[in-house]
Design a protein around this motif. Sequence first.
Motif, PDB file in Angstrom:
ATOM      1  N   LEU A  84       0.830  -1.202   0.000  1.00 21.79           N
ATOM      2  CA  LEU A  84       0.000   0.000   0.000  1.00 21.79           C
ATOM      3  C   LEU A  84       0.871   1.261   0.000  1.00 21.79           C
ATOM      4  N   ALA A  85       2.004   1.206   0.694  1.00 21.84           N
ATOM      5  CA  ALA A  85       2.932   2.348   0.686  1.00 21.84           C
ATOM      6  C   ALA A  85       3.484   2.588  -0.715  1.00 21.84           C
ATOM      7  N   GLU A  86       3.703   1.523  -1.463  1.00 22.82           N
ATOM      8  CA  GLU A  86       4.157   1.675  -2.850  1.00 22.82           C
ATOM      9  C   GLU A  86       3.083   2.390  -3.680  1.00 22.82           C
ATOM     10  N   GLY A  87       1.821   2.070  -3.426  1.00 24.91           N
ATOM     11  CA  GLY A  87       0.728   2.761  -4.121  1.00 24.91           C
ATOM     12  C   GLY A  87       0.679   4.234  -3.770  1.00 24.91           C
ATOM     13  N   VAL A  88       0.911   4.567  -2.492  1.00 27.04           N
ATOM     14  CA  VAL A  88       0.944   5.970  -2.061  1.00 27.04           C
ATOM     15  C   VAL A  88       2.012   6.717  -2.857  1.00 27.04           C
ATOM     16  N   HIS A  89       3.204   6.133  -2.924  1.00 25.03           N
ATOM     17  CA  HIS A  89       4.306   6.757  -3.666  1.00 25.03           C
ATOM     18  C   HIS A  89       3.939   6.925  -5.148  1.00 25.03           C
ATOM     19  N   LEU A  90       3.348   5.900  -5.738  1.00 30.72           N
ATOM     20  CA  LEU A  90       2.985   5.932  -7.144  1.00 30.72           C
ATOM     21  C   LEU A  90       1.956   7.019  -7.435  1.00 30.72           C
ATOM     22  N   PHE A  91       0.920   7.130  -6.593  1.00 29.79           N
ATOM     23  CA  PHE A  91      -0.126   8.126  -6.823  1.00 29.79           C
ATOM     24  C   PHE A  91       0.379   9.546  -6.577  1.00 29.79           C
ATOM     25  N   ARG A  92       1.243   9.721  -5.606  1.00 30.71           N
ATOM     26  CA  ARG A  92       1.825  11.054  -5.388  1.00 30.71           C
ATOM     27  C   ARG A  92       2.688  11.458  -6.575  1.00 30.71           C
ATOM     28  N   ARG A  93       3.447  10.499  -7.082  1.00 35.05           N
ATOM     29  CA  ARG A  93       4.277  10.778  -8.263  1.00 35.05           C
ATOM     30  C   ARG A  93       3.394  11.159  -9.448  1.00 35.05           C
ATOM     31  N   ALA A  94       2.289  10.443  -9.639  1.00 28.48           N
ATOM     32  CA  ALA A  94       1.367  10.742 -10.746  1.00 28.48           C
ATOM     33  C   ALA A  94       0.772  12.139 -10.594  1.00 28.48           C
ATOM     34  N   ALA A  95       0.475  12.540  -9.350  1.00 24.39           N
ATOM     35  CA  ALA A  95      -0.110  13.864  -9.103  1.00 24.39           C
ATOM     36  C   ALA A  95       0.858  14.986  -9.487  1.00 24.39           C
ATOM     37  N   GLU A  96       2.155  14.702  -9.450  1.00 24.42           N
ATOM     38  CA  GLU A  96       3.167  15.715  -9.763  1.00 24.42           C
ATOM     39  C   GLU A  96       3.520  15.781 -11.246  1.00 24.42           C
ATOM     40  N   GLU A  97       3.052  14.823 -12.039  1.00 24.75           N
ATOM     41  CA  GLU A  97       3.399  14.803 -13.456  1.00 24.75           C
ATOM     42  C   GLU A  97       2.783  15.985 -14.202  1.00 24.75           C
ATOM     43  N   GLY A  98       3.526  16.508 -15.133  1.00 21.88           N
ATOM     44  CA  GLY A  98       2.997  17.567 -15.986  1.00 21.88           C
ATOM     45  C   GLY A  98       1.888  17.026 -16.867  1.00 21.88           C
ATOM     46  N   GLY A  99       1.011  17.897 -17.294  1.00 20.95           N
ATOM     47  CA  GLY A  99      -0.068  17.484 -18.179  1.00 20.95           C
ATOM     48  C   GLY A  99      -1.311  16.978 -17.465  1.00 20.95           C
ATOM     49  N   ARG A 100      -1.275  16.898 -16.150  1.00 22.14           N
ATOM     50  CA  ARG A 100      -2.442  16.451 -15.384  1.00 22.14           C
ATOM     51  C   ARG A 100      -3.329  17.653 -15.067  1.00 22.14           C
ATOM     52  N   THR A 101      -4.636  17.435 -15.059  1.00 21.59           N
ATOM     53  CA  THR A 101      -5.562  18.494 -14.665  1.00 21.59           C
ATOM     54  C   THR A 101      -5.565  18.601 -13.146  1.00 21.59           C
ATOM     55  N   ALA A 102      -6.089  19.697 -12.628  1.00 19.58           N
ATOM     56  CA  ALA A 102      -6.194  19.878 -11.176  1.00 19.58           C
ATOM     57  C   ALA A 102      -7.079  18.783 -10.587  1.00 19.58           C
ATOM     58  N   SER A 103      -8.130  18.419 -11.290  1.00 23.35           N
ATOM     59  CA  SER A 103      -9.037  17.366 -10.836  1.00 23.35           C
ATOM     60  C   SER A 103      -8.312  16.020 -10.745  1.00 23.35           C
ATOM     61  N   GLU A 104      -7.501  15.708 -11.738  1.00 27.21           N
ATOM     62  CA  GLU A 104      -6.739  14.455 -11.712  1.00 27.21           C
ATOM     63  C   GLU A 104      -5.746  14.452 -10.556  1.00 27.21           C
ATOM     64  N   ARG A 105      -5.048  15.575 -10.370  1.00 26.52           N
ATOM     65  CA  ARG A 105      -4.099  15.656  -9.246  1.00 26.52           C
ATOM     66  C   ARG A 105      -4.824  15.420  -7.925  1.00 26.52           C
ATOM     67  N   ASP A 106      -5.996  16.031  -7.774  1.00 22.53           N
ATOM     68  CA  ASP A 106      -6.779  15.844  -6.548  1.00 22.53           C
ATOM     69  C   ASP A 106      -7.184  14.381  -6.359  1.00 22.53           C
ATOM     70  N   GLU A 107      -7.574  13.710  -7.443  1.00 18.19           N
ATOM     71  CA  GLU A 107      -7.958  12.287  -7.376  1.00 18.19           C
ATOM     72  C   GLU A 107      -6.776  11.434  -6.900  1.00 18.19           C
ATOM     73  N   PHE A 108      -5.602  11.674  -7.480  1.00 20.45           N
ATOM     74  CA  PHE A 108      -4.417  10.899  -7.101  1.00 20.45           C
ATOM     75  C   PHE A 108      -4.046  11.136  -5.642  1.00 20.45           C
TER      76      PHE A 108
END
Length: 190
Positions: free
Chosen positions: A130-154
């Motif tokens: 589960l900690a690996e998932g936390v890291h993965l979703f936080r990394r996804a939230a920081e990626e360029g090209g994501r909408t604010a809504s997507e960042r919030d979801e991650f």
Amino acid sequence: MAHPTSLQSSARKLRFGRFPVTDVHPVVAGGDFPAKALPGEGIAVLATAAREGHDSLGASAVLYDPLGKEVQRMRLESLGPGLDRWGGMPTPGEPGRWSFTIEAWDDPYGTWQHNAEIEVSAGIDIEPMLAEGVHLFRRAAEEGGRTASERDEFLAAAKILEDTGHPPQERLAAWQSAGIPTAIAGQPIR
């Protein structure tokens, strides 16, 4: 017996990277002639893409207009588990000499999702998974090209994954929140 020089020349021709892509279609006469389609008509693009190991693989088709500008990037669908065959339908816009490339890439989200479902269900290494998932979703939230809504979801999914006040199965279900599969389909975590 083959001459050593010819063997070395053959070996240079057969080098593959970490994610080999072969048997790309459409190809007419070994690439001597362009494939043809009507503007606005999808073109069936197929390729074989593989990787070493057991981690998940993703593949994309990148379509370029006649001037060489990237105009479409689409994730290809697996055409059957274990077949290493991928396909999609990119669509050129106007007449001209369009081109495409196929990219194969590491899919950390697919690997995590697969492993987490197995390990959490079996009660094995739950917190590290589960900690690996936390890291993965936080990394996804920081990626360029994501909408604010997507960042919030991650970020919301990451928060649920790390909340030890809920059962592991409930925490794991955070990846299934409405926006995450859609965001990943549109822009895979690579």
